[in-house]
Design a protein around this motif. Structure first.
Motif, short mmCIF file in Angstrom:
data_model
loop_
_atom_site.label_atom_id
_atom_site.label_comp_id
_atom_site.label_asym_id
_atom_site.label_seq_id
_atom_site.Cartn_x
_atom_site.Cartn_y
_atom_site.Cartn_z
N LYS A 172 73.02 78.10 46.59
CA LYS A 172 73.13 76.87 45.80
C LYS A 172 72.54 77.06 44.40
O LYS A 172 73.00 76.44 43.44
CB LYS A 172 72.39 75.75 46.53
N GLY A 173 71.54 77.92 44.30
CA GLY A 173 70.90 78.17 43.00
C GLY A 173 71.88 78.70 41.97
O GLY A 173 71.69 78.48 40.77
N GLN A 174 72.93 79.39 42.42
CA GLN A 174 73.92 79.91 41.49
C GLN A 174 74.66 78.76 40.80
O GLN A 174 74.86 78.77 39.59
CB GLN A 174 74.91 80.80 42.25
N GLU A 176 73.57 75.70 40.56
CA GLU A 176 72.60 74.95 39.75
C GLU A 176 72.36 75.63 38.41
O GLU A 176 72.31 74.98 37.37
CB GLU A 176 71.28 74.82 40.51
N ALA A 177 72.24 76.98 38.45
CA ALA A 177 72.02 77.71 37.19
C ALA A 177 73.21 77.52 36.26
O ALA A 177 73.06 77.27 35.07
CB ALA A 177 71.78 79.19 37.48
N ALA A 178 74.42 77.63 36.82
CA ALA A 178 75.62 77.50 35.99
C ALA A 178 75.74 76.10 35.40
O ALA A 178 75.98 75.93 34.21
CB ALA A 178 76.86 77.84 36.82
N ARG A 179 75.52 75.07 36.26
CA ARG A 179 75.64 73.70 35.77
C ARG A 179 74.55 73.39 34.75
O ARG A 179 74.78 72.68 33.78
CB ARG A 179 75.56 72.69 36.94
N VAL A 192 81.55 81.74 38.44
CA VAL A 192 80.29 82.03 39.13
C VAL A 192 80.45 82.05 40.66
O VAL A 192 80.08 83.03 41.31
CB VAL A 192 79.18 81.02 38.73
N LEU B 66 69.87 67.66 38.05
CA LEU B 66 70.19 68.50 39.21
C LEU B 66 69.89 67.70 40.47
O LEU B 66 70.48 67.93 41.52
CB LEU B 66 69.37 69.79 39.19
N PHE B 99 64.41 78.97 36.56
CA PHE B 99 64.12 78.65 37.96
C PHE B 99 63.12 79.64 38.57
O PHE B 99 62.99 80.77 38.11
CB PHE B 99 65.41 78.70 38.79
N ASN B 103 67.87 83.06 39.61
CA ASN B 103 69.27 82.62 39.68
C ASN B 103 70.15 83.27 38.63
O ASN B 103 71.03 82.62 38.06
CB ASN B 103 69.38 81.09 39.56
N PHE B 105 73.29 85.61 37.59
CA PHE B 105 74.57 85.80 38.26
C PHE B 105 74.69 87.28 38.64
O PHE B 105 74.83 88.13 37.76
CB PHE B 105 75.72 85.37 37.35
N HIS B 107 76.92 89.19 39.90
CA HIS B 107 78.16 89.94 39.72
C HIS B 107 78.42 90.23 38.25
O HIS B 107 79.42 90.87 37.92
CB HIS B 107 79.33 89.17 40.31
#
Lengths: 277, 256
Positions: A172-174, A176-179, A192, B66, B99, B103, B105, B107
């Motif tokens: 889920k953190g992925q 959240e980081a993107a948003r 992502v 969030l 964070f 977090n 990415f 890839h």
């Protein structure tokens, strides 16, 4: 009653053989049984009669090159069409199933449950014959094309569940980081979530591919023109014209030539994934 | 305001960077935030401390939604972000978040991590985005890691990349959610060093942290939270050195 190791009451009934010796005896017995079974099969079968029926070199030779250039080629083409179509439709279904819009979730769930619950052969049959008549629809590629659409639909139902599981496996953190970087939901999904989801599901997706390779044999039901035939149809026709099982054996070997490298690849990917975690 | 700010060193600014009023957040029957009043002025460094479960991370995550607040008002640079008409994606490009779990990415390469949102959310060109990314990598001391993948970096390096990623959006403020809690002790210093440098450049910062040394040295103001409320706040010397409230005293006696 088998006693537990170290149980003193046990010692009395078991002959005083060393533990390691006992293990060798058991394993040795298993090997002896195996050799006896193999010998029995080899010696009892009438190879003189079986060999020409299952593998007649002349009939085998007569199948080439058509069995590769037409039949195996068509199997590969049908597989690719069904797999690509299945992944695209499966992706749409997976996204619908994860959608906040309730009717989309219902629709996707109904579709997936329906086509996972039906035999693939029945769906292919329905698309090749029933649907075109009922809807006065002329499928692209004739009844083979219609059968392929049936195959796409069946495989998409399975692939959708695989893709959904993959999307849900991305932390889920992925998202959240993107948003939190200001990416909108669509770009977050495309750049992502999906790349990571497809990485996670590469082994099960390759398995789906292997299943589709085998399921293209179900297309025999649609009745194909000569140049449309895939491996099973080709072998079946040759079976009746030669009165020998040789074409089936050759077709089976060609299937293995296609599927074995893929299943090996799946095993390798799974080992790789395990290491990566 | 319920909690007067005593001896804040920053000059008063018309619009606070972050202003939270009577914020409540409930998960089922669990009240995580019970009417928080909180603000961060522009250019101010506010450290939020408190025991785990006190709601400090939830507060931080509410600031860019969030987490959906249950009730209350959250203003970012004077814009009400709880208003459904607000363009949340646009506001979020102005709030950098770092964070606990980095977090990044996995890839994408480090450089791609830094350019992705610049290009898609800020519509910057490829070259401009890469230039800004490299400048920020240099700032966190990782210019040579541009082509590495996150898995090839240590935790401390990953967190510095995450900071550089947030900075590449040119945010007006940076929120840090326990940025050093997942790091091996010997890697904490590098990350805190980068944060100190940011603070000295005048970046507006909200830092949820267990690093009392950092709060004392860098913070303009320390906010102590417990049980979903702000218990005590003020300049670090007062809150950390001479806490007035019993709960603050008991917490500090355990962590200091």
């Amino acid at each position: 009653m088998p006693g537990r190791a170290g149980d003193p009451a046990d010692g009395r009934y078991i002959p005083r053989v060393k533990r390691s010796t006992r293990r060798y005896l058991v394993q040795g017995t298993l090997y002896v049984v195996f050799v006896l079974v193999v010998l029995f099969v080899v010696l009892s079968a009438d190879w003189e009669r079986i060999q020409p029926y299952f593998f007649n070199p002349e009939i085998a030779a007569s199948l080439f090159p058509d069995i590769v250039l037409t039949a195996a080629k068509n199997t590969v083409i049908y597989t690719l069409i069904a797999f690509v179509g299945g992944v695209l439709l499966g992706l749409v279904l997976a996204l619908m199933k994860l959608s906040p819009v309730l009717p989309y979730r219902w629709l996707a769930t109904g579709f997936i449950e329906l086509f996972r619950g039906l035999p693939a052969l029945l769906v292919i049959f329905a698309f090749a014959f029933a649907v075109p008549i009922a809807l006065e629809w002329r499928p692209p590629g004739g009844s083979t094309g219609a059968g392929l659409i049936g195959l796409i639909i069946v495989s998409s139902a399975y692939i959708a569940e695989t893709i959904r599981a993959g999307i849900e496996a991305v932390p889920k953190g992925q998202t959240e980081a993107a948003r939190s970087l200001g990416l909108n939901p669509l770009w977050t999904m495309i750049t992502v979530v999906l790349p990571q989801a497809f990485r996670i599901i590469t082994p099960p997706l390759t398995n789906e591919l292997v299943i589709i390779i085998k399921d293209t044999s179900l297309l025999f039901i649609v009745g194909m023109a000569l140049d449309q035939r895939e491996l099973t149809t080709f072998a079946r026709d040759a079976l009746s014209s030669t009165a020998s099982a040789t074409p089936l054996v050759v077709a089976a070997l060609l299937y293995l030539v296609i599927t074995l490298p893929l299943t090996q690849l799946v095993a390798k990917l799974e080992r790789h994934n395990k290491r990566g975690r | 305001m319920a909690h007067p700010v005593t001896g804040s060193t920053t000059a008063p600014v018309a619009v606070p960077a972050i202003e939270v009023r009577e914020l409540c957040k409930t998960y089922g029957s669990n009240d995580v935030l019970k009417g928080i009043d909180f603000h961060v002025d522009q250019g101010e460094v506010v450290c939020v401390i408190g025991p785990s479960g006190s709601g400090k991370s939830t507060l931080l995550r509410c600031v860019n939604r969030l987490e959906e607040p249950t009730s209350g008002v959250i203003m970012v640079e004077g814009i009400d972000i709880t208003d459904s008409e607000t363009d949340l994606d646009a506001i979020r490009t102005r709030i950098g978040i770092v964070f606990q779990q980095f977090n990044l990415f996995p890839h994408l390469t480090v450089l791609q991590n830094l350019t992705l949102a610049q290009r898609r959310a800020k519509k910057r060109g490829k070259r401009e985005a890469a230039e800004i990314a490299r400048r920020n990598l240099e700032k966190v001391g990782l210019a040579e890691k541009a082509d590495a993948f996150p898995a090839q970096l240590s935790g401390g390096q990953q967190q510095r990349v995450a900071i550089a990623r947030a900075l590449s959006m040119d945010p007006d403020m940076m929120l840090f959610d326990e940025p050093t809690s997942a790091l091996d002790p010997e890697l904490v210093g590098d990350v805190l060093g980068v944060m100190k440098q940011l603070a000295s450049e005048g970046m507006t910062m909200m830092v949820v942290t267990h690093e009392m040394g950092f709060a004392r040295e860098v913070g303009d103001r320390v906010v102590f939270m417990d049980g979903g409320v702000v218990v005590e706040q003020g300049v670090p010397e007062d809150v950390l050195g001479d806490p007035q409230h019993e709960r603050t005293q008991s917490f500090l006696s355990k962590v200091l």
